[in-house]
Design a protein around this motif. Structure first.
Motif, PDB file in Angstrom:
ATOM      1  N   UNK A 172       8.904  10.682   5.224  1.00 47.16           N
ATOM      2  CA  UNK A 172       9.005  10.293   3.816  1.00 47.16           C
ATOM      3  C   UNK A 172       7.650  10.278   3.098  1.00 47.16           C
ATOM      4  N   UNK A 173       6.935  11.388   3.196  1.00 44.89           N
ATOM      5  CA  UNK A 173       5.630  11.506   2.530  1.00 44.89           C
ATOM      6  C   UNK A 173       5.762  11.430   1.013  1.00 44.89           C
ATOM      7  N   UNK A 174       6.910  11.837   0.486  1.00 42.53           N
ATOM      8  CA  UNK A 174       7.059  11.883  -0.972  1.00 42.53           C
ATOM      9  C   UNK A 174       6.907  10.503  -1.610  1.00 42.53           C
ATOM     10  N   UNK A 175       7.185   9.447  -0.851  1.00 37.23           N
ATOM     11  CA  UNK A 175       7.111   8.104  -1.429  1.00 37.23           C
ATOM     12  C   UNK A 175       5.679   7.769  -1.839  1.00 37.23           C
ATOM     13  N   UNK A 176       4.710   8.058  -0.946  1.00 34.44           N
ATOM     14  CA  UNK A 176       3.319   7.741  -1.270  1.00 34.44           C
ATOM     15  C   UNK A 176       2.697   8.779  -2.200  1.00 34.44           C
ATOM     16  N   UNK A 177       3.207  10.003  -2.149  1.00 38.45           N
ATOM     17  CA  UNK A 177       2.624  11.066  -2.962  1.00 38.45           C
ATOM     18  C   UNK A 177       3.182  11.113  -4.380  1.00 38.45           C
ATOM     19  N   UNK A 178       4.459  10.754  -4.530  1.00 41.30           N
ATOM     20  CA  UNK A 178       5.112  10.940  -5.830  1.00 41.30           C
ATOM     21  C   UNK A 178       5.850   9.703  -6.338  1.00 41.30           C
ATOM     22  N   UNK A 179       6.660   9.070  -5.484  1.00 36.62           N
ATOM     23  CA  UNK A 179       7.529   8.001  -5.965  1.00 36.62           C
ATOM     24  C   UNK A 179       6.756   6.819  -6.517  1.00 36.62           C
ATOM     25  N   UNK A 180       5.780   6.316  -5.767  1.00 38.89           N
ATOM     26  CA  UNK A 180       5.057   5.123  -6.212  1.00 38.89           C
ATOM     27  C   UNK A 180       4.275   5.381  -7.496  1.00 38.89           C
ATOM     28  N   UNK A 181       3.481   6.466  -7.606  1.00 36.27           N
ATOM     29  CA  UNK A 181       2.818   6.717  -8.889  1.00 36.27           C
ATOM     30  C   UNK A 181       3.797   6.890 -10.046  1.00 36.27           C
ATOM     31  N   UNK A 182       4.951   7.535  -9.796  1.00 36.17           N
ATOM     32  CA  UNK A 182       5.937   7.717 -10.857  1.00 36.17           C
ATOM     33  C   UNK A 182       6.518   6.388 -11.309  1.00 36.17           C
ATOM     34  N   UNK A 183       6.789   5.501 -10.369  1.00 37.38           N
ATOM     35  CA  UNK A 183       7.305   4.183 -10.737  1.00 37.38           C
ATOM     36  C   UNK A 183       6.286   3.424 -11.586  1.00 37.38           C
ATOM     37  N   UNK A 184       5.021   3.530 -11.224  1.00 36.24           N
ATOM     38  CA  UNK A 184       3.981   2.875 -12.011  1.00 36.24           C
ATOM     39  C   UNK A 184       3.955   3.417 -13.440  1.00 36.24           C
ATOM     40  N   UNK A 185       3.968   4.738 -13.575  1.00 37.82           N
ATOM     41  CA  UNK A 185       3.892   5.354 -14.900  1.00 37.82           C
ATOM     42  C   UNK A 185       5.136   5.073 -15.729  1.00 37.82           C
ATOM     43  N   UNK A 186       6.314   5.188 -15.115  1.00 42.28           N
ATOM     44  CA  UNK A 186       7.558   5.037 -15.857  1.00 42.28           C
ATOM     45  C   UNK A 186       7.787   3.623 -16.374  1.00 42.28           C
ATOM     46  N   UNK A 187       7.160   2.641 -15.707  1.00 41.58           N
ATOM     47  CA  UNK A 187       7.408   1.253 -16.083  1.00 41.58           C
ATOM     48  C   UNK A 187       6.151   0.511 -16.542  1.00 41.58           C
ATOM     49  N   UNK A 188       5.019   1.197 -16.587  1.00 43.67           N
ATOM     50  CA  UNK A 188       3.803   0.598 -17.125  1.00 43.67           C
ATOM     51  C   UNK A 188       3.258  -0.547 -16.317  1.00 43.67           C
ATOM     52  N   UNK A 189       3.386  -0.461 -14.981  1.00 39.89           N
ATOM     53  CA  UNK A 189       2.862  -1.514 -14.113  1.00 39.89           C
ATOM     54  C   UNK A 189       1.947  -0.891 -13.062  1.00 39.89           C
ATOM     55  N   UNK A 190       0.941  -1.621 -12.657  1.00 34.94           N
ATOM     56  CA  UNK A 190       0.132  -1.197 -11.517  1.00 34.94           C
ATOM     57  C   UNK A 190       0.877  -1.556 -10.235  1.00 34.94           C
ATOM     58  N   UNK A 191       0.668  -0.765  -9.184  1.00 42.27           N
ATOM     59  CA  UNK A 191       1.334  -1.003  -7.899  1.00 42.27           C
ATOM     60  C   UNK A 191       0.309  -0.886  -6.775  1.00 42.27           C
ATOM     61  N   UNK A 192       0.236  -1.914  -5.939  1.00 47.12           N
ATOM     62  CA  UNK A 192      -0.590  -1.882  -4.729  1.00 47.12           C
ATOM     63  C   UNK A 192       0.355  -1.820  -3.537  1.00 47.12           C
ATOM     64  N   UNK A 193       0.289  -0.711  -2.785  1.00 50.08           N
ATOM     65  CA  UNK A 193       1.289  -0.364  -1.769  1.00 50.08           C
ATOM     66  C   UNK A 193       0.575  -0.245  -0.423  1.00 50.08           C
ATOM     67  N   UNK A 194       0.856  -1.180   0.491  1.00 53.04           N
ATOM     68  CA  UNK A 194       0.134  -1.270   1.764  1.00 53.04           C
ATOM     69  C   UNK A 194       1.029  -0.846   2.916  1.00 53.04           C
ATOM     70  N   UNK A 195       0.679   0.258   3.547  1.00 55.99           N
ATOM     71  CA  UNK A 195       1.492   0.834   4.624  1.00 55.99           C
ATOM     72  C   UNK A 195       0.778   0.729   5.969  1.00 55.99           C
ATOM     73  N   UNK A 196       1.532   1.004   7.032  1.00 58.06           N
ATOM     74  CA  UNK A 196       0.973   1.159   8.368  1.00 58.06           C
ATOM     75  C   UNK A 196       0.447   2.581   8.560  1.00 58.06           C
ATOM     76  N   UNK A 197      -0.306   2.758   9.621  1.00 57.16           N
ATOM     77  CA  UNK A 197      -0.648   4.092  10.118  1.00 57.16           C
ATOM     78  C   UNK A 197      -0.425   4.097  11.625  1.00 57.16           C
ATOM     79  N   UNK A 198      -0.410   5.287  12.211  1.00 55.33           N
ATOM     80  CA  UNK A 198      -0.227   5.390  13.648  1.00 55.33           C
ATOM     81  C   UNK A 198       1.225   5.330  14.062  1.00 55.33           C
ATOM     82  N   UNK A 199       1.441   5.106  15.354  1.00 61.25           N
ATOM     83  CA  UNK A 199       2.776   5.136  15.955  1.00 61.25           C
ATOM     84  C   UNK A 199       3.117   3.751  16.482  1.00 61.25           C
ATOM     85  N   UNK A 200       4.352   3.347  16.234  1.00 57.59           N
ATOM     86  CA  UNK A 200       4.859   2.086  16.788  1.00 57.59           C
ATOM     87  C   UNK A 200       6.257   2.357  17.342  1.00 57.59           C
TER      88      UNK A 200
END
Length: 251
Positions: A172-200
């Motif tokens: 789901x790379x599209x979420x960090x590349x497109x969805x989150x910035x689009x949600x910020x722009x469409x609704x006029x809010x800043x978004x801080x999005x903290x994800x994991x990295x690596x394998x679990x």
């Protein structure tokens, strides 16, 4: 407001290791002047742990006390996900502390993702909008941010920034590349999005944690390795704000 985001490898069921990893990141964020650091979803004790029901803790328990102490030591607030035990129920929750170690917000994930989460957790049923250093902030968790009605409702309640612990996995790379910035722009809010990295376990996280401004601009973004992001949230330019909320026609 200056915000920080921590992207790290999951503590994988070891909450003590999660707190130990969070401490230097929080200290660095505080030294850099951030009002708060956002950490991933269910950071305590780790998102994909098979011991979530056994490890979950009540609100105000030992994890909360440890987080409050870290905030006071670092002079920086924190937002992090955790597995919350409330009687027989377990929630996928997030808690926010200010720089003085006071709890200022608590939220339970509304949009549980997939069969695993739905088997583990009870869904939340309320939004959380609160003051963070003079800025109106709100909490969502991972999948929540992908639903425009939730973001729109928080914006309508005056939220200027949405703080989002997440556990977003491949593909789901599209979420960090497109969805989150689009949600910020469409609704006029800043978004801080903290994800994991690596394998679990059987999950391979996409990383890509980011801080997006209220016009969809990506102010800082991680790759697929551990990272500490710090960015200043710019003032809203009224001329650039989306007018979708006012212009929407229901047919």
């Amino acid at each position: 407001m200056r915000l920080a985001v921590w992207q790290g490898a999951s503590p994988a069921g070891d909450a003590a290791a999660g707190l130990a990893a969070l401490a230097p990141a929080l200290k660095a964020a505080g030294a850099l002047g951030a009002a708060a650091l956002v950490a991933p979803e269910s950071w305590l004790p780790g998102y994909n742990s098979d011991r979530i029901p056994a490890l979950a803790q009540p609100r105000g328990g030992a994890w909360h006390r440890a987080l409050a102490a870290l905030c006071r030591d670092a002079s920086c607030g924190v937002v992090t996900g955790y597995a919350e035990r409330d009687g027989a129920a377990v929630y996928n929750a997030a808690v926010a502390f200010d720089a003085a170690g006071r709890e200022v917000a608590h939220y339970r994930k509304i949009q549980l993702y997939g069969p695993r989460e739905k088997a583990l957790y009870v869904p939340g049923s309320a939004y959380e909008v609160f003051d963070l250093g003079g800025v109106k902030a709100a909490l969502l968790i991972c999948y929540d941010i992908e639903f425009a009605p939730h973001v729109a409702e928080l914006a309508a309640r005056g939220a200027e920034v949405i703080l989002v612990p997440t556990a977003n996995m491949k593909p789901f790379f599209h979420v960090v590349r497109a969805t989150v910035p689009a949600m910020a722009a469409n609704h006029g809010v800043a978004i801080a999005y903290a994800n994991y990295c690596g394998v679990e376990g059987d999950l391979d996280y996409v990383g890509g944690s980011l801080i997006a401004g209220p016009h969809g601009e990506v102010l800082a973004q991680a790759g697929e390795a551990p990272a500490l992001l710090v960015a200043d949230i710019p003032a809203v330019d009224p001329a650039r704000l989306s007018t979708q909320a006012a212009d929407f026609r229901k047919v």
